[in-house]
Design a protein around this motif. Structure first.
Motif, mmCIF file in Angstrom:
data_model
loop_
_atom_site.group_PDB
_atom_site.id
_atom_site.type_symbol
_atom_site.label_atom_id
_atom_site.label_comp_id
_atom_site.label_asym_id
_atom_site.label_seq_id
_atom_site.Cartn_x
_atom_site.Cartn_y
_atom_site.Cartn_z
ATOM 1 N N GLN A 65 0.822 -1.208 0.000
ATOM 2 C CA GLN A 65 0.000 0.000 0.000
ATOM 3 C C GLN A 65 0.857 1.258 0.000
ATOM 4 O O GLN A 65 0.606 2.198 -0.759
ATOM 5 C CB GLN A 65 -0.917 -0.018 1.228
ATOM 6 N N MET A 66 1.893 1.274 0.851
ATOM 7 C CA MET A 66 2.781 2.430 0.907
ATOM 8 C C MET A 66 3.503 2.625 -0.416
ATOM 9 O O MET A 66 3.716 3.754 -0.866
ATOM 10 C CB MET A 66 3.806 2.244 2.034
ATOM 11 N N ALA A 67 3.915 1.531 -1.061
ATOM 12 C CA ALA A 67 4.603 1.629 -2.343
ATOM 13 C C ALA A 67 3.698 2.262 -3.398
ATOM 14 O O ALA A 67 4.131 3.124 -4.178
ATOM 15 C CB ALA A 67 5.067 0.246 -2.796
ATOM 16 N N VAL A 68 2.430 1.863 -3.413
ATOM 17 C CA VAL A 68 1.469 2.451 -4.347
ATOM 18 C C VAL A 68 1.322 3.948 -4.087
ATOM 19 O O VAL A 68 1.310 4.769 -5.011
ATOM 20 C CB VAL A 68 0.106 1.745 -4.239
ATOM 21 N N TRP A 69 1.223 4.314 -2.823
ATOM 22 C CA TRP A 69 1.067 5.734 -2.476
ATOM 23 C C TRP A 69 2.295 6.546 -2.857
ATOM 24 O O TRP A 69 2.191 7.664 -3.364
ATOM 25 C CB TRP A 69 0.789 5.862 -0.979
ATOM 26 N N LEU A 70 3.493 6.002 -2.606
ATOM 27 C CA LEU A 70 4.715 6.743 -2.918
ATOM 28 C C LEU A 70 4.909 6.908 -4.423
ATOM 29 O O LEU A 70 5.314 7.972 -4.895
ATOM 30 C CB LEU A 70 5.925 6.038 -2.299
ATOM 31 N N ILE A 71 4.642 5.842 -5.163
ATOM 32 C CA ILE A 71 4.771 5.939 -6.624
ATOM 33 C C ILE A 71 3.775 6.957 -7.173
ATOM 34 O O ILE A 71 4.127 7.804 -8.013
ATOM 35 C CB ILE A 71 4.557 4.559 -7.270
ATOM 36 N N SER A 72 2.542 6.891 -6.708
ATOM 37 C CA SER A 72 1.542 7.857 -7.163
ATOM 38 C C SER A 72 1.870 9.260 -6.679
ATOM 39 O O SER A 72 1.568 10.244 -7.361
ATOM 40 C CB SER A 72 0.153 7.438 -6.679
ATOM 41 N N ALA A 73 2.513 9.379 -5.501
ATOM 42 C CA ALA A 73 2.880 10.704 -4.979
ATOM 43 C C ALA A 73 3.873 11.399 -5.901
ATOM 44 O O ALA A 73 3.786 12.615 -6.123
ATOM 45 C CB ALA A 73 3.457 10.577 -3.574
ATOM 46 N N ARG A 74 4.825 10.652 -6.436
ATOM 47 C CA ARG A 74 5.793 11.252 -7.362
ATOM 48 C C ARG A 74 5.087 11.753 -8.610
ATOM 49 O O ARG A 74 5.372 12.843 -9.125
ATOM 50 C CB ARG A 74 6.876 10.237 -7.725
ATOM 51 N N PHE A 75 4.157 10.961 -9.109
ATOM 52 C CA PHE A 75 3.407 11.347 -10.299
ATOM 53 C C PHE A 75 2.532 12.571 -10.021
ATOM 54 O O PHE A 75 2.502 13.531 -10.803
ATOM 55 C CB PHE A 75 2.555 10.163 -10.754
ATOM 56 N N LEU A 76 1.830 12.550 -8.900
ATOM 57 C CA LEU A 76 0.944 13.669 -8.547
ATOM 58 C C LEU A 76 1.730 14.932 -8.240
ATOM 59 O O LEU A 76 1.287 16.039 -8.553
ATOM 60 C CB LEU A 76 0.085 13.281 -7.341
ATOM 61 N N PHE A 101 13.882 10.712 0.612
ATOM 62 C CA PHE A 101 12.622 10.790 1.347
ATOM 63 C C PHE A 101 11.848 9.478 1.233
ATOM 64 O O PHE A 101 11.253 9.007 2.214
ATOM 65 C CB PHE A 101 11.778 11.943 0.804
ATOM 66 N N VAL A 102 11.853 8.870 0.052
ATOM 67 C CA VAL A 102 11.156 7.595 -0.146
ATOM 68 C C VAL A 102 11.771 6.516 0.743
ATOM 69 O O VAL A 102 11.060 5.746 1.405
ATOM 70 C CB VAL A 102 11.214 7.170 -1.625
ATOM 71 N N ILE A 103 13.109 6.463 0.785
ATOM 72 C CA ILE A 103 13.797 5.452 1.591
ATOM 73 C C ILE A 103 13.491 5.646 3.073
ATOM 74 O O ILE A 103 13.175 4.688 3.797
ATOM 75 C CB ILE A 103 15.320 5.501 1.335
ATOM 76 N N ILE A 104 13.576 6.905 3.537
ATOM 77 C CA ILE A 104 13.288 7.181 4.949
ATOM 78 C C ILE A 104 11.838 6.849 5.273
ATOM 79 O O ILE A 104 11.530 6.256 6.320
ATOM 80 C CB ILE A 104 13.596 8.654 5.274
ATOM 81 N N GLY A 105 10.920 7.222 4.369
ATOM 82 C CA GLY A 105 9.510 6.940 4.601
ATOM 83 C C GLY A 105 9.219 5.453 4.700
ATOM 84 O O GLY A 105 8.503 5.006 5.602
ATOM 85 N N LEU A 106 9.793 4.664 3.804
ATOM 86 C CA LEU A 106 9.588 3.216 3.853
ATOM 87 C C LEU A 106 10.222 2.599 5.098
ATOM 88 O O LEU A 106 9.657 1.676 5.696
ATOM 89 C CB LEU A 106 10.159 2.567 2.594
ATOM 90 N N ALA A 107 11.404 3.112 5.475
ATOM 91 C CA ALA A 107 12.071 2.584 6.674
ATOM 92 C C ALA A 107 11.226 2.832 7.914
ATOM 93 O O ALA A 107 11.070 1.934 8.769
ATOM 94 C CB ALA A 107 13.445 3.230 6.825
ATOM 95 N N TYR A 108 10.662 4.024 8.027
ATOM 96 C CA TYR A 108 9.820 4.318 9.188
ATOM 97 C C TYR A 108 8.510 3.544 9.142
ATOM 98 O O TYR A 108 7.947 3.207 10.191
ATOM 99 C CB TYR A 108 9.558 5.813 9.300
ATOM 100 N N PHE A 109 8.017 3.273 7.933
ATOM 101 C CA PHE A 109 6.814 2.440 7.867
ATOM 102 C C PHE A 109 7.105 1.040 8.389
ATOM 103 O O PHE A 109 6.332 0.495 9.194
ATOM 104 C CB PHE A 109 6.283 2.332 6.444
#
Length: 409
Positions: free
Chosen positions: A242-253, A274-282
């Protein structure tokens, strides 16, 4: 290991097929597209069919202070003089003017100006306020003033902030501002939603299986360690998807928003860091709260009591959102640093701080290390709780009894 993988696959497939999970996963990209599309539509409607066409607006004025001189024309605003409020009011009702202002005789003492219009408004529209302000100010300065000085008096500042890198002495790559903050802020909210959605399903599933006595059947085939490991990893993998979908779409948006609303938002960039840090904290946040939820699910006698026990930890996790203004204004305050290092508040606090300040790498690294150690420590504690309470039915034990039973296990 085979049994753990079976549980992993079952939990993963069950969660990703849930209607609520699917809706939440696609909601963020769809809402983002709708917001951008709606913004473009509103801009197109506000701008009219012909971008070069300027609608002329006539504003009347009654000057009882005797201050208005020759200046009465702006880009798309024309100011028309009236000798009395009654005459201006008649023109307004007849539709000859869009509105009018009344400059009181004591304007120089109190700056009092009354604005009259036939439509209800929450507040004075920005373009009308600017036009009236510029009209009064230019007439106050008078025709004898230097035009350049008049322009600077009307628009005194075109202020830009430039952040300097203390190491190189050159402008920093990240300049901060609203565009740099909004993405971490939104991501922090999504991070909480994803963590507690996945871990919440774990708590609910364990509590229901215990309440319905299904747990007895499961533990007759697998060990408690295999059961909890498979559930945590399966639900965590679904949350990571779910987080991966959100991050990929976030870059596009973010690219779409920057192209279409650059004047408001500036340039929004989703960096790899930012993506790496966000996934690590998730991952760390999910493991931490999944273990807590699993413990709560095994202690409570039913789903409702388990959720009540977990509420305390949920409130702690989202507490940085209550002090959002403090974090934004004081990102380097000792309290902000403490919330970054405290495991339960670290994910949200760190993500928000990244958006408003340069968070030292040692703080991020130490925060992740403390969270990892907390996960390991809580895992051992949760294992004891599992063995002690998972097959215990009836009334939910009190805190003192829980501590006593854990010590005896």
């Amino acid at each position: 290991m085979n049994k753990t993988m079976l549980i992993f696959k079952h939990e993963f497939r069950t969660l990703v097929r849930r209607t609520g999970f699917i809706l939440m996963t696609v909601a963020f990209p769809l809402l983002g597209l709708l917001a951008i599309g709606g913004g473009e539509l509103i801009s197109g409607i506000a701008g009219g069919d012909d971008p070069g066409e300027v609608t002329q607006v006539t504003i009347g004025y009654v000057d009882d202070a005797g201050l208005i001189g020759a200046y009465d024309q702006q880009t798309n605003f024309t100011f028309e003089s009236f000798t009395s409020v009654e005459a201006a009011n008649q023109a307004l009702v007849a539709g000859d003017i869009a509105e009018y202002i009344y400059i009181t005789p004591d304007y120089l003492q109190n700056g009092s100006v009354a604005r009259f219009t036939v439509s209800r408004e929450l507040e004075t529209p920005g373009d009308r306020y600017d036009a009236i302000r510029n009209f009064v100010l230019r007439n106050l300065l008078g025709p004898e003033a230097d035009p350049d000085i008049v322009d600077r008096a009307v628009y005194p500042l075109n202020l830009s902030n430039i952040v300097i890198d203390p190491v190189t002495g050159l402008p920093a790559d990240t300049q901060g501002g609203f565009s740099q903050f909004i993405l971490p802020y939104i991501f922090a909210i999504l991070l909480v939603m994803s963590i507690f959605t996945s871990s919440g399903y774990l708590l609910q599933g364990l509590a229901e299986e215990k309440e319905n006595r299904v747990m007895e059947i499961l533990l007759s085939s697998v060990s408690s360690r295999q059961l909890i490991t498979g559930k945590v990893l399966g639900l965590g993998a679904a949350g990571l998807l779910q987080m991966a979908v959100w991050l990929i779409s976030a870059r596009f948006l973010a690219n779409m928003a920057s192209e279409n609303f650059s004047e408001i938002l500036g340039t929004i960039e989703v960096s790899t860091t930012f993506v790496i840090i966000g996934l690590a904290y998730f991952i760390l946040g999910y493991l931490l709260f999944a273990i807590i939820m699993a413990a709560a699910g095994s202690i409570g006698s039913n789903a409702r009591e388990s959720q009540q026990m977990a509420t305390v930890f949920t409130l702690l996790a989202v507490s940085p959102m209550w002090g959002m203004v403090f974090l934004i204004e004081n990102p380097d305050h000792p309290v902000s640093i403490f919330l970054t290092l405290f495991p339960l508040t670290a994910p949200i606090t760190t993500i928000v701080r990244i958006g408003v300040a340069d968070v030292p790498l040692w703080q991020i690294g130490l925060s992740m290390l403390i969270m990892a150690l907390s996960v390991v420590g809580l895992l051992f504690l949760a294992a004891k709780i599992f063995r002690t309470f998972l097959l215990m039915y009836g009334k939910t034990p009190k805190l003192g009894e829980i501590i006593r039973l854990i010590r005896q296990s």
